[in-house]
Design an enzyme around this catalytic site. Structure first.
Site, PDB file in Angstrom:
ATOM      1  N   ASP A   7       0.859  -1.175   0.000  1.00 28.15           N
ATOM      2  CA  ASP A   7       0.000   0.000   0.000  1.00 28.15           C
ATOM      3  C   ASP A   7       0.909   1.243   0.000  1.00 28.15           C
ATOM      4  OD1 ASP A   7      -2.240   1.645   0.286  1.00 28.15           O
ATOM      5  OD2 ASP A   7      -2.171   1.513   2.477  1.00 28.15           O
ATOM      6  N   GLU A   9      -0.174   5.052   0.865  1.00 25.33           N
ATOM      7  CA  GLU A   9      -0.412   6.027   1.937  1.00 25.33           C
ATOM      8  C   GLU A   9      -0.495   5.321   3.291  1.00 25.33           C
ATOM      9  OE1 GLU A   9      -3.286   9.367   0.647  1.00 25.33           O
ATOM     10  OE2 GLU A   9      -3.664   7.725  -0.734  1.00 25.33           O
ATOM     11  N   ASP A 151      -2.354  -1.085   5.468  1.00 21.68           N
ATOM     12  CA  ASP A 151      -2.749  -0.612   6.803  1.00 21.68           C
ATOM     13  C   ASP A 151      -4.243  -0.388   6.972  1.00 21.68           C
ATOM     14  OD1 ASP A 151      -3.155   1.644   5.251  1.00 21.68           O
ATOM     15  OD2 ASP A 151      -2.320   3.029   6.737  1.00 21.68           O
ATOM     16  N   ASN A 154      -9.220  -1.194   2.840  1.00 29.44           N
ATOM     17  CA  ASN A 154      -9.127  -1.431   1.392  1.00 29.44           C
ATOM     18  C   ASN A 154      -7.932  -2.325   1.019  1.00 29.44           C
ATOM     19  OD1 ASN A 154      -7.260   0.595   1.993  1.00 29.44           O
ATOM     20  ND2 ASN A 154      -7.440   1.541  -0.022  1.00 29.44           N
TER      21      ASN A 154
END
Lengths: 198, 198
Positions: A7, A9, A151, A154
């Protein structure tokens, strides 16, 4: 050689919408995929807030351009690229992410695109349904074993589809909803976990 | 945002087996995918030559480690990574390619793996059948349009599967066998062609 899907962000770079929220003082934009699990709901909320506050796209890009990778992220990514083929799977938009991807040394990024007209975001195009899970499955179809770290809600599809998926610095709310997924904190722990697969 | 799939040897870096051939004076190792269209035939020929000449794996790595990206390749790749998501699709082996991939700034590389025992190459594992074509189709399954450039017979599947495929610095023998595939020479022409799709 395995694939590592990460991921963006919250893992390698700060949350971009939160940076814009803070810069412009728009409380609704503080919400992320950690708070609103359905991405389309989150984006509709964001677009309404941007319209109400009349935020130019160029002003958002200026905020994003001032961001830097999270502490330790550049070193971690260098470590990872020596040992895995790395793909960033994100629900962000290319138009937002490119300044940060440049600072990270151009890892492959699979994400979405914005629709911008007259310096305003008027919409967005999601690349496909369950994009992170689909990307993991695409790499698996090419004969790769996939490791993954994220984190937020999604990331669940990606973490479950990967042979080895773990939460990285995820909030307690997220990890306690999915107690069967390994949760690590900090790049030291992430490196130790990933070392088992490279 | 489109995906750009690039062949490695002959496009971004020198032919590694030819460098080894020259260094060790082993004529059979001068042959490439341009000369022997069936990859497995080519690899069997190479392994027989290595065994006959008793070439240590470490000596091969030393030769490869001394190679540099082709003139203009680093600048071209930087240009490309600003405008596309770049994936290198190669029939080389990770064990060979990593020193050069490092010099290119770690683009995503999808290729094969060697089997090495006691400092000798004893075999190899191809990731899958038609690996370059399969990778293009995997990216397309994720909603991407794919551009591609390669220089040899083993690139045909990739060039045909991509929405926009072209030969880059391919020998006349190859381009004349596939006159329907656009052929460009030099990074200036390649950049001009790719500019239509970014």
């Amino acid at each position: 050689m395995n694939i590592l899907c990460l991921d963006l962000e919250g893992v390698l770079v700060p949350e971009m919408w939160q940076a814009i929220a803070t810069d412009r003082g728009i409380e609704e934009l503080q919400k992320t995929t950690r708070d609103v699990p359905v991405y389309d709901d989150l984006m509709q909320l964001r677009l309404r807030a941007l319209a109400r506050h009349n935020v130019p796209f160029s002003a958002m890009l200026e905020v994003i351009g001032s961001l830097e990778p999270l502490p330790g992220a550049t070193d971690f990514l260098h470590w990872a690229r020596e040992r895995f083929q790395v793909a960033i799977l994100s629900d962000t938009f290319y138009e937002f992410a490119i300044p940060l991807v440049r600072k990270l040394g151009y890892p492959l990024l699979l994400c979405h695109t914005l629709q911008v007209e007259d310096d305003r975001i008027v919409g967005y195009r999601l690349r496909q349904e369950n994009p992170k899970q689909a990307a993991v499955e695409a790499f698996q179809s090419l004969g790769y074993t996939v490791c993954a770290a994220g984190d937020s809600y999604n990331d669940i599809g990606m973490l479950r589809a990967a042979e080895h998926g773990c939460f990285f610095n995820a909030p307690t709310q997220v990890t306690s909803d999915y107690p069967d997924i390994e949760a690590v904190r900090g790049f030291g722990e992430l490196t130790a976990t990933l070392s088992r697969y490279c």
